[in-house]
Design a protein around this motif. Structure first.
Motif, PDB file in Angstrom:
ATOM      1  N   ALA A   1       0.854  -1.187   0.000  1.00 35.73           N
ATOM      2  CA  ALA A   1       0.000   0.000   0.000  1.00 35.73           C
ATOM      3  C   ALA A   1       0.888   1.234   0.000  1.00 35.73           C
ATOM      4  N   LEU A   2       0.427   2.273  -0.631  1.00 38.88           N
ATOM      5  CA  LEU A   2       1.213   3.504  -0.684  1.00 38.88           C
ATOM      6  C   LEU A   2       1.463   4.064   0.713  1.00 38.88           C
ATOM      7  N   PRO A   3       2.625   4.645   0.940  1.00 42.84           N
ATOM      8  CA  PRO A   3       2.866   5.323   2.222  1.00 42.84           C
ATOM      9  C   PRO A   3       1.796   6.389   2.452  1.00 42.84           C
ATOM     10  N   GLY A   4       1.351   6.490   3.683  1.00 42.00           N
ATOM     11  CA  GLY A   4       0.298   7.440   4.007  1.00 42.00           C
ATOM     12  C   GLY A   4      -1.095   6.853   3.897  1.00 42.00           C
ATOM     13  N   LEU A   5      -1.190   5.714   3.188  1.00 39.74           N
ATOM     14  CA  LEU A   5      -2.485   5.044   3.059  1.00 39.74           C
ATOM     15  C   LEU A   5      -2.495   3.719   3.799  1.00 39.74           C
ATOM     16  N   GLN A   6      -1.425   3.442   4.522  1.00 36.28           N
ATOM     17  CA  GLN A   6      -1.358   2.217   5.308  1.00 36.28           C
ATOM     18  C   GLN A   6      -2.070   2.439   6.639  1.00 36.28           C
ATOM     19  N   GLY A   7      -2.645   1.372   7.178  1.00 37.99           N
ATOM     20  CA  GLY A   7      -3.350   1.474   8.435  1.00 37.99           C
ATOM     21  C   GLY A   7      -4.706   2.142   8.327  1.00 37.99           C
ATOM     22  N   ARG A   8      -5.272   2.182   7.116  1.00 39.83           N
ATOM     23  CA  ARG A   8      -6.564   2.835   6.907  1.00 39.83           C
ATOM     24  C   ARG A   8      -7.625   1.845   6.405  1.00 39.83           C
ATOM     25  N   ASN A   9      -7.453   0.576   6.740  1.00 37.64           N
ATOM     26  CA  ASN A   9      -8.406  -0.468   6.346  1.00 37.64           C
ATOM     27  C   ASN A   9      -8.575  -0.548   4.835  1.00 37.64           C
ATOM     28  N   ILE A  10      -7.461  -0.396   4.120  1.00 43.75           N
ATOM     29  CA  ILE A  10      -7.471  -0.526   2.666  1.00 43.75           C
ATOM     30  C   ILE A  10      -6.833  -1.850   2.249  1.00 43.75           C
ATOM     31  N   GLY A  11      -5.690  -2.183   2.838  1.00 44.30           N
ATOM     32  CA  GLY A  11      -4.947  -3.359   2.414  1.00 44.30           C
ATOM     33  C   GLY A  11      -5.499  -4.685   2.900  1.00 44.30           C
ATOM     34  N   MET A  12      -5.901  -4.751   4.174  1.00 44.84           N
ATOM     35  CA  MET A  12      -6.331  -6.041   4.726  1.00 44.84           C
ATOM     36  C   MET A  12      -7.531  -6.644   3.999  1.00 44.84           C
ATOM     37  N   PRO A  13      -8.569  -5.870   3.668  1.00 46.96           N
ATOM     38  CA  PRO A  13      -9.659  -6.468   2.893  1.00 46.96           C
ATOM     39  C   PRO A  13      -9.187  -7.021   1.554  1.00 46.96           C
ATOM     40  N   LEU A  14      -8.220  -6.331   0.948  1.00 51.36           N
ATOM     41  CA  LEU A  14      -7.665  -6.786  -0.325  1.00 51.36           C
ATOM     42  C   LEU A  14      -6.926  -8.109  -0.147  1.00 51.36           C
ATOM     43  N   LEU A  15      -6.144  -8.212   0.917  1.00 56.31           N
ATOM     44  CA  LEU A  15      -5.411  -9.446   1.206  1.00 56.31           C
ATOM     45  C   LEU A  15      -6.378 -10.610   1.438  1.00 56.31           C
ATOM     46  N   ARG A  16      -7.420 -10.357   2.189  1.00 53.42           N
ATOM     47  CA  ARG A  16      -8.399 -11.425   2.448  1.00 53.42           C
ATOM     48  C   ARG A  16      -9.111 -11.853   1.169  1.00 53.42           C
ATOM     49  N   GLU A  17      -9.371 -10.896   0.281  1.00 54.71           N
ATOM     50  CA  GLU A  17     -10.036 -11.227  -0.978  1.00 54.71           C
ATOM     51  C   GLU A  17      -9.153 -12.141  -1.827  1.00 54.71           C
ATOM     52  N   VAL A  18      -7.871 -11.822  -1.909  1.00 53.05           N
ATOM     53  CA  VAL A  18      -6.953 -12.643  -2.693  1.00 53.05           C
ATOM     54  C   VAL A  18      -6.802 -14.029  -2.076  1.00 53.05           C
ATOM     55  N   ARG A  19      -6.808 -14.106  -0.760  1.00 55.64           N
ATOM     56  CA  ARG A  19      -6.733 -15.399  -0.090  1.00 55.64           C
ATOM     57  C   ARG A  19      -7.984 -16.226  -0.370  1.00 55.64           C
ATOM     58  N   GLU A  20      -9.145 -15.604  -0.299  1.00 58.87           N
ATOM     59  CA  GLU A  20     -10.385 -16.335  -0.556  1.00 58.87           C
ATOM     60  C   GLU A  20     -10.455 -16.823  -1.995  1.00 58.87           C
ATOM     61  N   GLU A  21      -9.933 -16.025  -2.914  1.00 59.62           N
ATOM     62  CA  GLU A  21      -9.871 -16.472  -4.305  1.00 59.62           C
ATOM     63  C   GLU A  21      -8.961 -17.692  -4.427  1.00 59.62           C
ATOM     64  N   GLY A  22      -7.900 -17.740  -3.638  1.00 65.35           N
ATOM     65  CA  GLY A  22      -7.034 -18.911  -3.622  1.00 65.35           C
ATOM     66  C   GLY A  22      -7.747 -20.149  -3.120  1.00 65.35           C
ATOM     67  N   VAL A  23      -8.580 -19.984  -2.096  1.00 64.27           N
ATOM     68  CA  VAL A  23      -9.370 -21.108  -1.579  1.00 64.27           C
ATOM     69  C   VAL A  23     -10.281 -21.648  -2.678  1.00 64.27           C
ATOM     70  N   ARG A  24     -10.934 -20.734  -3.404  1.00 62.25           N
ATOM     71  CA  ARG A  24     -11.822 -21.164  -4.492  1.00 62.25           C
ATOM     72  C   ARG A  24     -11.062 -21.854  -5.605  1.00 62.25           C
ATOM     73  N   ALA A  25      -9.769 -21.525  -5.747  1.00 65.27           N
ATOM     74  CA  ALA A  25      -8.946 -22.155  -6.783  1.00 65.27           C
ATOM     75  C   ALA A  25      -8.350 -23.483  -6.325  1.00 65.27           C
ATOM     76  N   GLY A  26      -8.625 -23.897  -5.086  1.00 67.05           N
ATOM     77  CA  GLY A  26      -8.177 -25.195  -4.605  1.00 67.05           C
ATOM     78  C   GLY A  26      -6.973 -25.172  -3.689  1.00 67.05           C
ATOM     79  N   ALA A  27      -6.532 -23.994  -3.250  1.00 63.63           N
ATOM     80  CA  ALA A  27      -5.361 -23.915  -2.371  1.00 63.63           C
ATOM     81  C   ALA A  27      -5.696 -24.421  -0.974  1.00 63.63           C
ATOM     82  N   GLY A  28      -4.724 -25.092  -0.358  1.00 56.52           N
ATOM     83  CA  GLY A  28      -4.888 -25.582   1.005  1.00 56.52           C
ATOM     84  C   GLY A  28      -3.795 -25.120   1.943  1.00 56.52           C
TER      85      GLY A  28
END
Length: 298
Positions: free
Chosen positions: A96-123
């Motif tokens: 995340a860009l400096p100054g935009l960290q810690g503003r609840n921007i990155g974590m939802p994105l990380l969780r979304e990418v992880r959930e997409e991995g689960v749907r793709a068969g990752a364990g």
């Protein structure tokens, strides 16, 4: 696209969407800006990766994996990318860009990418984390916990050992690398070997049989793997000799559990120049016989 998904806590002011090829230059800007800031905050003196190499790596992740981004006020604020190879999900990029960290921007994105991995068969989910504490905490919140360090070595080898009789190298074939990776890395990852096809790939041969493989890129060694822990020094000696044909120094990253590669570095006069962390939800593969290529594709 989504502005709000309560299930994963999306920030209502942010637009979350899949990355597109035309986003690659700006995504690279986000990474290089955030990396430079992280280096400055942690007094890290390592070189910043060249921009063309980052764009190439991000293009590969985009075309063979999962890449999402977050936009705020029309500009990219954060990125997250991962590849799924068989049951293994690897987080290749999360910035995340400096100054935009810690503003609840990155974590939802990380969780979304992880959930997409689960749907793709990752364990199993893992990543190569910097020393940044905020980033490490984010990864641990999603279940990835410390496995070992990743130690980075660099320098001109001063005392390369002699090769045992019967050791030699030859051009690497994709099927050979995939077979070794299936055993040692936990996945054959054919798309990644296609990506590395432009590098100098070599197979190490011991008495007519494959003992390992390695790639060389302007002095950098990795990925690399060997079938027997006892052959680590011989495979690394071959790799160092060929790396020095095109560069004045060599460098490689060794997992903390790869004691032979760590010992080889100190025995030959390489310097420990940095370290990162390997975090994972579960052990896999044989990292005591493996050298990763870098943070984009571990």
């Amino acid at each position: 696209m989504a502005r709000e998904k309560d299930a994963v806590g999306f920030n209502k002011d942010v637009l979350y969407r899949a990355a597109r090829s035309e986003d690659l230059p700006e995504m690279t800007d986000v990474f290089l800006t955030a990396l430079g800031d992280m280096y400055s905050r942690n007094n890290i003196t390592q070189a910043i990766p060249p921009r063309p190499a980052v764009i190439a790596a991000y293009g590969h992740i985009l075309s063979t994996g999962i890449f999402r981004l977050a936009e705020l006020d029309g500009r990219i604020a954060a990125i997250a990318g991962a590849v799924v190879r068989d049951s293994l999900w690897y987080l290749s990029s999360f910035w995340a860009l400096p100054g935009l960290q810690g503003r609840n921007i990155g974590m939802p994105l990380l969780r979304e990418v992880r959930e997409e991995g689960v749907r793709a068969g990752a364990g199993i989910f893992f990543t190569w984390s910097s020393v940044d504490l905020t980033a490490m905490a984010s990864y641990m919140k999603t279940g990835m916990v410390p496995g070992h360090e990743i130690l980075q070595f660099e320098g001109t080898p001063l005392r390369l050992p002699a090769l045992p009789a019967g050791f030699e190298s030859a051009p690497l074939e994709k099927k050979t690398a995939m077979a070794l990776d299936a055993e040692i890395r936990g996945t054959a990852r054919g798309p990644d070997h296609d990506h590395w096809a432009g590098l100098a790939g070599r197979r190490a041969i011991k008495n007519g049989k494959v003992a390992g493989y390695y790639y060389i890129n302007r002095g950098a060694i990795g990925p690399a793997a060997w079938t027997d822990v006892a052959d680590a020094a011989s495979v690394l000696t071959l790799a160092c000799r060929e790396a020095l044909d095109t560069a004045s120094a060599v460098r490689y990253a060794a997992p903390g559990v790869n004691h032979p590669a760590i010992g080889f570095a100190f025995d030959t006069g390489l310097r420990l120049v940095g370290f990162s962390h390997f975090l994972t939800t579960a052990p896999f593969g044989r990292m005591d016989r493996y050298l990763p290529p870098g943070p984009s594709l571990c």
